[in-house]
Scaffold this motif. Structure first.
Motif, PDB file in Angstrom:
ATOM      1  N   ASN A  69       4.706  17.646  -0.729  1.00  0.00           N
ATOM      2  CA  ASN A  69       4.817  16.710  -1.851  1.00  0.00           C
ATOM      3  C   ASN A  69       5.748  15.574  -1.475  1.00  0.00           C
ATOM      4  O   ASN A  69       6.807  15.795  -0.897  1.00  0.00           O
ATOM      5  N   ARG A  70       5.356  14.372  -1.801  1.00  0.00           N
ATOM      6  CA  ARG A  70       6.150  13.181  -1.528  1.00  0.00           C
ATOM      7  C   ARG A  70       6.481  12.523  -2.861  1.00  0.00           C
ATOM      8  O   ARG A  70       5.611  12.307  -3.699  1.00  0.00           O
ATOM      9  N   ARG A  71       7.750  12.193  -3.065  1.00  0.00           N
ATOM     10  CA  ARG A  71       8.187  11.532  -4.293  1.00  0.00           C
ATOM     11  C   ARG A  71       7.834  10.048  -4.206  1.00  0.00           C
ATOM     12  O   ARG A  71       8.057   9.413  -3.185  1.00  0.00           O
ATOM     13  N   VAL A  72       7.274   9.513  -5.270  1.00  0.00           N
ATOM     14  CA  VAL A  72       6.933   8.098  -5.323  1.00  0.00           C
ATOM     15  C   VAL A  72       8.091   7.357  -5.964  1.00  0.00           C
ATOM     16  O   VAL A  72       8.535   7.707  -7.061  1.00  0.00           O
ATOM     17  N   ARG A  73       8.586   6.338  -5.279  1.00  0.00           N
ATOM     18  CA  ARG A  73       9.717   5.569  -5.809  1.00  0.00           C
ATOM     19  C   ARG A  73       9.236   4.625  -6.910  1.00  0.00           C
ATOM     20  O   ARG A  73       8.256   3.907  -6.739  1.00  0.00           O
ATOM     21  N   PRO A  74       9.944   4.601  -8.026  1.00  0.00           N
ATOM     22  CA  PRO A  74       9.531   3.714  -9.126  1.00  0.00           C
ATOM     23  C   PRO A  74       9.863   2.260  -8.834  1.00  0.00           C
ATOM     24  O   PRO A  74      10.788   1.948  -8.088  1.00  0.00           O
ATOM     25  N   TRP A  75       9.082   1.373  -9.441  1.00  0.00           N
ATOM     26  CA  TRP A  75       9.302  -0.067  -9.326  1.00  0.00           C
ATOM     27  C   TRP A  75      10.171  -0.570 -10.470  1.00  0.00           C
ATOM     28  O   TRP A  75      10.268  -1.769 -10.705  1.00  0.00           O
ATOM     29  N   PHE A  76      10.811   0.335 -11.204  1.00  0.00           N
ATOM     30  CA  PHE A  76      11.680  -0.046 -12.320  1.00  0.00           C
ATOM     31  C   PHE A  76      12.973   0.744 -12.200  1.00  0.00           C
ATOM     32  O   PHE A  76      13.002   1.853 -11.672  1.00  0.00           O
ATOM     33  N   PHE A  77      14.063   0.125 -12.663  1.00  0.00           N
ATOM     34  CA  PHE A  77      15.365   0.769 -12.570  1.00  0.00           C
ATOM     35  C   PHE A  77      16.256   0.286 -13.695  1.00  0.00           C
ATOM     36  O   PHE A  77      16.052  -0.784 -14.261  1.00  0.00           O
ATOM     37  N   GLU A  78      17.265   1.113 -14.009  1.00  0.00           N
ATOM     38  CA  GLU A  78      18.183   0.817 -15.108  1.00  0.00           C
ATOM     39  C   GLU A  78      19.415   0.112 -14.567  1.00  0.00           C
ATOM     40  O   GLU A  78      20.035   0.554 -13.603  1.00  0.00           O
ATOM     41  N   GLN A  79      19.755  -1.020 -15.190  1.00  0.00           N
ATOM     42  CA  GLN A  79      20.930  -1.799 -14.790  1.00  0.00           C
ATOM     43  C   GLN A  79      21.227  -2.819 -15.883  1.00  0.00           C
ATOM     44  O   GLN A  79      20.325  -3.277 -16.576  1.00  0.00           O
ATOM     45  N   ASP A  80      22.484  -3.190 -16.046  1.00  0.00           N
ATOM     46  CA  ASP A  80      22.916  -4.219 -16.992  1.00  0.00           C
ATOM     47  C   ASP A  80      22.525  -3.917 -18.439  1.00  0.00           C
ATOM     48  O   ASP A  80      22.180  -4.814 -19.203  1.00  0.00           O
ATOM     49  N   GLY A  81      22.542  -2.661 -18.822  1.00  0.00           N
ATOM     50  CA  GLY A  81      22.240  -2.298 -20.203  1.00  0.00           C
ATOM     51  C   GLY A  81      20.769  -2.376 -20.554  1.00  0.00           C
ATOM     52  O   GLY A  81      20.420  -2.429 -21.729  1.00  0.00           O
ATOM     53  N   GLY A  82      19.910  -2.371 -19.592  1.00  0.00           N
ATOM     54  CA  GLY A  82      18.469  -2.422 -19.829  1.00  0.00           C
ATOM     55  C   GLY A  82      17.718  -1.953 -18.592  1.00  0.00           C
ATOM     56  O   GLY A  82      18.282  -1.311 -17.706  1.00  0.00           O
ATOM     57  N   TRP A  83      16.454  -2.297 -18.529  1.00  0.00           N
ATOM     58  CA  TRP A  83      15.602  -1.889 -17.415  1.00  0.00           C
ATOM     59  C   TRP A  83      14.995  -3.116 -16.750  1.00  0.00           C
ATOM     60  O   TRP A  83      14.538  -4.034 -17.422  1.00  0.00           O
ATOM     61  N   TYR A  84      15.002  -3.121 -15.432  1.00  0.00           N
ATOM     62  CA  TYR A  84      14.346  -4.166 -14.652  1.00  0.00           C
ATOM     63  C   TYR A  84      13.042  -3.602 -14.098  1.00  0.00           C
ATOM     64  O   TYR A  84      13.012  -2.488 -13.577  1.00  0.00           O
ATOM     65  N   VAL A  85      11.982  -4.386 -14.196  1.00  0.00           N
ATOM     66  CA  VAL A  85      10.674  -3.991 -13.679  1.00  0.00           C
ATOM     67  C   VAL A  85      10.288  -4.995 -12.608  1.00  0.00           C
ATOM     68  O   VAL A  85      10.289  -6.203 -12.848  1.00  0.00           O
ATOM     69  N   GLN A  86       9.970  -4.478 -11.416  1.00  0.00           N
ATOM     70  CA  GLN A  86       9.545  -5.340 -10.321  1.00  0.00           C
ATOM     71  C   GLN A  86       8.102  -5.026  -9.973  1.00  0.00           C
ATOM     72  O   GLN A  86       7.641  -3.902 -10.135  1.00  0.00           O
ATOM     73  N   CYS A  87       7.407  -6.015  -9.476  1.00  0.00           N
ATOM     74  CA  CYS A  87       6.047  -5.835  -8.978  1.00  0.00           C
ATOM     75  C   CYS A  87       6.143  -5.917  -7.456  1.00  0.00           C
ATOM     76  O   CYS A  87       6.705  -6.878  -6.927  1.00  0.00           O
ATOM     77  N   ARG A  88       5.604  -4.933  -6.762  1.00  0.00           N
ATOM     78  CA  ARG A  88       5.751  -4.866  -5.303  1.00  0.00           C
ATOM     79  C   ARG A  88       4.395  -4.899  -4.616  1.00  0.00           C
ATOM     80  O   ARG A  88       3.404  -4.407  -5.139  1.00  0.00           O
ATOM     81  N   TYR A  89       4.409  -5.453  -3.419  1.00  0.00           N
ATOM     82  CA  TYR A  89       3.247  -5.395  -2.537  1.00  0.00           C
ATOM     83  C   TYR A  89       3.732  -4.714  -1.270  1.00  0.00           C
ATOM     84  O   TYR A  89       4.442  -5.313  -0.470  1.00  0.00           O
TER      85      TYR A  89
END
Length: 152
Positions: A69-89
């Protein structure tokens, strides 16, 4: 009359060429669909894992296929009192609007709506120029090579 005489033979070369814009778009859409699964697992408080097959040598020296099993890293993370969502290629972050590389939302529940908007934009082709800019390879210049070229 032989059996082959009834067939209509032609010479052809198989075209494996695919439009690179569509290939990049499909890769991004597949990544965003996987991130929706990561998001659903994050809402449950779990990690999203994907089963992967690998060939390894066992104690007898035989090569065997092992599933891990391989863990998939999320493209979103918690910082600055909220959540940042990034789009990756791939491993690179896409500047979706041309300058900024993330979308800020207040709660984890809002991340799903941003993922849906990214997916809709990717399917419509709105991110094609951003993907192309991110995917282009930059030449690797060794340290000191530019200085040596200017002196020569």
């Amino acid at each position: 009359m032989t059996a082959l005489a009834k067939l209509n033979f032609k010479s052809v070369t198989r075209s494996t060429q695919r439009d690179p814009v569509l290939a990049r778009r499909d890769k991004l859409v597949a990544g965003l669909k996987e991130q929706q699964l990561v998001y659903a697992a994050a809402l449950k408080g779990e990690d999203h894992r994907v089963e992967k097959s690998r060939w390894v040598n066992n104690e007898q020296g035989e090569r065997v296929l092992v599933k891990t099993n391989r863990r998939v890293r999320p493209w979103f993370f918690e910082q600055d009192g909220g959540w940042y969502v990034q789009c990756r290629y791939g491993a690179r972050v896409i500047a979706a609007d041309g300058t900024n590389n993330a979308v800020f939302v207040k709660t984890l529940k809002d991340v799903g709506a941003v993922m849906d908007l990214f997916l809709t934009a990717a399917r419509a082709g709105e991110l094609d120029t951003a993907i192309a800019k991110t995917a282009e390879r930059k030449p690797r210049i060794k340290p000191g090579a530019a200085k040596a070229a200017s002196n020569g």
